[in-house]
Design an enzyme around this catalytic site. Structure first.
Site, PDB file in Angstrom:
ATOM      1  N   GLU A 155      -8.916 -81.172 -78.342  1.00 41.35           N
ATOM      2  CA  GLU A 155      -9.397 -81.649 -77.024  1.00 41.35           C
ATOM      3  C   GLU A 155      -9.319 -80.367 -75.856  1.00 41.35           C
ATOM      4  O   GLU A 155      -8.628 -80.828 -75.105  1.00 41.35           O
ATOM      5  CB  GLU A 155      -8.817 -82.851 -76.431  1.00 41.35           C
ATOM      6  N   GLU A 166     -11.389 -87.991 -84.494  1.00 45.21           N
ATOM      7  CA  GLU A 166     -10.416 -89.268 -83.852  1.00 45.21           C
ATOM      8  C   GLU A 166     -11.351 -90.299 -83.450  1.00 45.21           C
ATOM      9  O   GLU A 166     -12.437 -90.001 -82.818  1.00 45.21           O
ATOM     10  CB  GLU A 166      -9.596 -88.657 -82.705  1.00 45.21           C
TER      11      GLU A 166
HETATM   12  C1  BG6 Z   1      -6.329 -88.106 -78.213  1.00 53.76           C
HETATM   13  C2  BG6 Z   1      -5.264 -87.190 -78.831  1.00 53.76           C
HETATM   14  O1  BG6 Z   1      -6.553 -87.771 -76.786  1.00 53.76           O
HETATM   15  O2  BG6 Z   1      -6.127 -89.538 -77.912  1.00 53.76           O
HETATM   16  C3  BG6 Z   1      -4.340 -87.555 -79.395  1.00 53.76           C
HETATM   17  O3  BG6 Z   1      -5.937 -86.027 -79.177  1.00 53.76           O
HETATM   18  C4  BG6 Z   1      -3.908 -89.102 -78.811  1.00 53.76           C
HETATM   19  O4  BG6 Z   1      -3.109 -86.912 -79.588  1.00 53.76           O
HETATM   20  C5  BG6 Z   1      -5.202 -90.062 -78.785  1.00 53.76           C
HETATM   21  O5  BG6 Z   1      -3.113 -89.899 -79.570  1.00 53.76           O
HETATM   22  C6  BG6 Z   1      -5.034 -91.472 -78.599  1.00 53.76           C
HETATM   23  O6  BG6 Z   1      -4.600 -91.558 -77.344  1.00 53.76           O
HETATM   24  P1  BG6 Z   1      -3.093 -92.304 -77.080  1.00 53.76           P
HETATM   25  O7  BG6 Z   1      -2.678 -92.238 -75.624  1.00 53.76           O
HETATM   26  O8  BG6 Z   1      -3.521 -93.658 -77.249  1.00 53.76           O
HETATM   27  O9  BG6 Z   1      -2.196 -92.060 -78.294  1.00 53.76           O
END
Ligand code: BG6
Length: 477
Positions: A181, A375
């Site tokens: 990101e 993701e």
């Molecule tokens: C993304 C990141 O922004 O979102 C991850 O690459 C992160 O590292 C994921 O864990 C989910 O966000 P969060 O804050 O719910 O863990």
């Protein structure tokens, strides 16, 4: 059949959110080792005094120090991923395990060995690793000495780190990502780039400079990967912030367009090989002069990524009307205005499967390169029933709808999508809150927000569901 035969189904984690073992086997301290958990985490990350105090004193509970102890339990975890039929597993390498201070003369053999073993374990189960070189962490020494990516001094250090990894793992890793990101560094300079900003007026300049330096390092990594491991593919990674104009008022549409463009200008450099004109003008209007080397532009032009990867969780709305801009949603750190047509997760992230189809089409139109969703998922509180079972139907519903959106993008729109790794396939530490209770996994980990629990793993209801999705190549949802 919508999904190609070789579609890469799997899951994703990041080193610091899972491994723990924060000072074992020669690992140096990382930036993420000095951030506390809890609702104030984002404020702490943005507060230079708090970060400095944590580096100096290190008092309190730091969730990443033990995380879910993946470092010692990876064999059990990978066996569980294999049971679900994973074809791919995304993780990152901790820079501080390989070069504990970032600028050491020699890499740390014990750190390299850990990832040898990890990738061998993946191979044993026929799982392809997808590896991020840098996922929101770096040796803390690089912050102390250079203020992280604000300095060009990090470029050759990263180049050497990347080349060390390509040499070592060229026979075991076929898919690489440079920075996780990369656009988030603009919003969270310490998290993304190890940059501490003392004067808020300097935030735009320093974060954009840090991003420029990261772009140079990313292009050098692409170059090294293509030379050292020519059969491997290397991609960029962006937090796709799908946004909609709140109304059809042209001002709202124009506002949304500008926000969207600034979200993608770094990916434009990585995937198209040059800064877009709008980004140059933006810098000019802000009076920001990025320090560049004469060779940077040529380097960008000659070293584009092979594919574009992204994270997608939610969407938000954009408006210029002050009466509306008051109603904020949280979203993936940057947030936006709440869209009244969508429901939200417990953390206020708005759930929008069609937004994923829109994003896939948008990115494919823009870059005309293969895409990879690295993701996606639902962070939720999972409460085990009396018999210990976690019936996470809400997660299954979320994932099902998003997979349907992917299917439509492939089948009906012709998007080339290589794979899908759901986020936090095993429960890990949340990046934005440091909580354990914000869970994404198919596998439950017994640990709470204060670090209590046996760390025992157990299968949630979604585990068997995802196994069937993979077994039928997305036909049975
Ligand atoms: C993304 C990141 O922004 O979102 C991850 O690459 C992160 O590292 C994921 O864990 C989910 O966000 P969060 O804050 O719910 O863990």
């Amino acid at each position: 059949m919508a999904f190609p035969k070789k579609f890469l189904w799997g899951g994703a984690i990041a080193a610091h959110q899972a491994e723990g073992a924060y000072c074992e086997d020669g690992k140096g301290l990382s930036t993420c080792d000095v951030i506390h958990g809890g609702k104030g985490r984002i404020a702490e990350i943005l507060d230079p005094k708090a970060i400095r105090a944590n580096i100096e004193k290190g008092e309190g509970y730091f969730p990443e120090h033990i995380a879910i102890d993946f470092y010692h339990r990876y064999k059990e975890d990978i066996a569980l991923f294999a049971e679900m039929g994973f074809k791919v597993f995304r993780t990152s390498i901790s820079w501080a395990r390989i070069f504990p201070n970032g600028d050491d003369a020699q890499p740390n053999e014990a750190g390299l060995k850990f990832y040898d073993n990890l990738f061998a374990e993946c191979a044993k189960h026929g799982i392809e690793p997808l590896v991020t070189l840098s996922h929101w962490e770096m040796p803390i020494t690089l912050t102390a000495k250079y203020n992280g990516w604000a300095s060009r001094a990090l470029i050759p250090l990263f180049e050497r780190y990347a080349a060390t990894l390509f040499e070592r793992y060229k026979n075991s890793v076929n898919y690489w990502l440079t920075f996780n990101e990369i656009n988030m560094t603009l919003h969270m300079p310490f998290l993304g780039g190890g940059v501490i900003i003392d004067n808020p007026a300097d935030k735009d300049r320093l974060s954009m400079q840090a991003c420029h330096n990261m772009l140079v390092a990313s292009a050098l990594a692409v170059k090294a990967c293509h030379k050292i491991a020519p059969a491997a593919k290397i991609g960029s990674m962006v937090a796709a912030a799908c946004s909609y104009p709140y109304t059809c008022k042209p001002e709202d549409v124009w506002e949304q367009k500008n926000i969207e463009r600034m979200n993608y200008y770094l990916t434009d450099v990585q995937a198209r090989g040059a800064y877009p004109e709008y980004a140059k003008k933006h810098l000019e209007h802000k009076g920001i002069k990025i320090e560049m080397d004469a060779q940077d532009e040529k380097l960008f032009a000659e070293n584009c990524v092979d594919f574009v990867s992204f994270s997608y969780y939610s969407s938000c709305a954009v408006s210029t009307d002050p009466a509306i801009t008051g109603v904020k949603t949280s979203g993936n750190i940057f947030g936006g205005i709440q869209n009244p047509h969508l429901k939200s997760s417990e953390w206020g992230w708005q759930i929008d499967p069609l937004g994923l189809r829109i994003t896939l089409n948008y990115l494919y139109d823009r870059y005309q390169k293969p895409l990879f969703i690295v993701e996606n998922g639902l962070g939720a509180k999972d409460i085990p029933a009396a018999d210990g079972i976690i019936a996470d139907d809400y997660r299954i519903d979320y994932l099902r709808e998003h997979i349907k959106a992917m299917k439509a993008a492939i089948e009906e729109d012709g998007v080339e999508l290589w794979g899908y790794t759901t986020w936090g396939c095993i429960d890990i530490i949340s990046a934005s809150t440091g909580e354990m209770s914000k869970r994404y996994g198919f596998i439950y980990v017994d640990r709470d927000d204060s670090g209590n629990g046996s760390l025992t793993r157990s299968r949630k209801k979604s585990f068997a569901w995802y196994r069937d999705v993979i077994a039928t190549n997305g036909e049975q949802l």
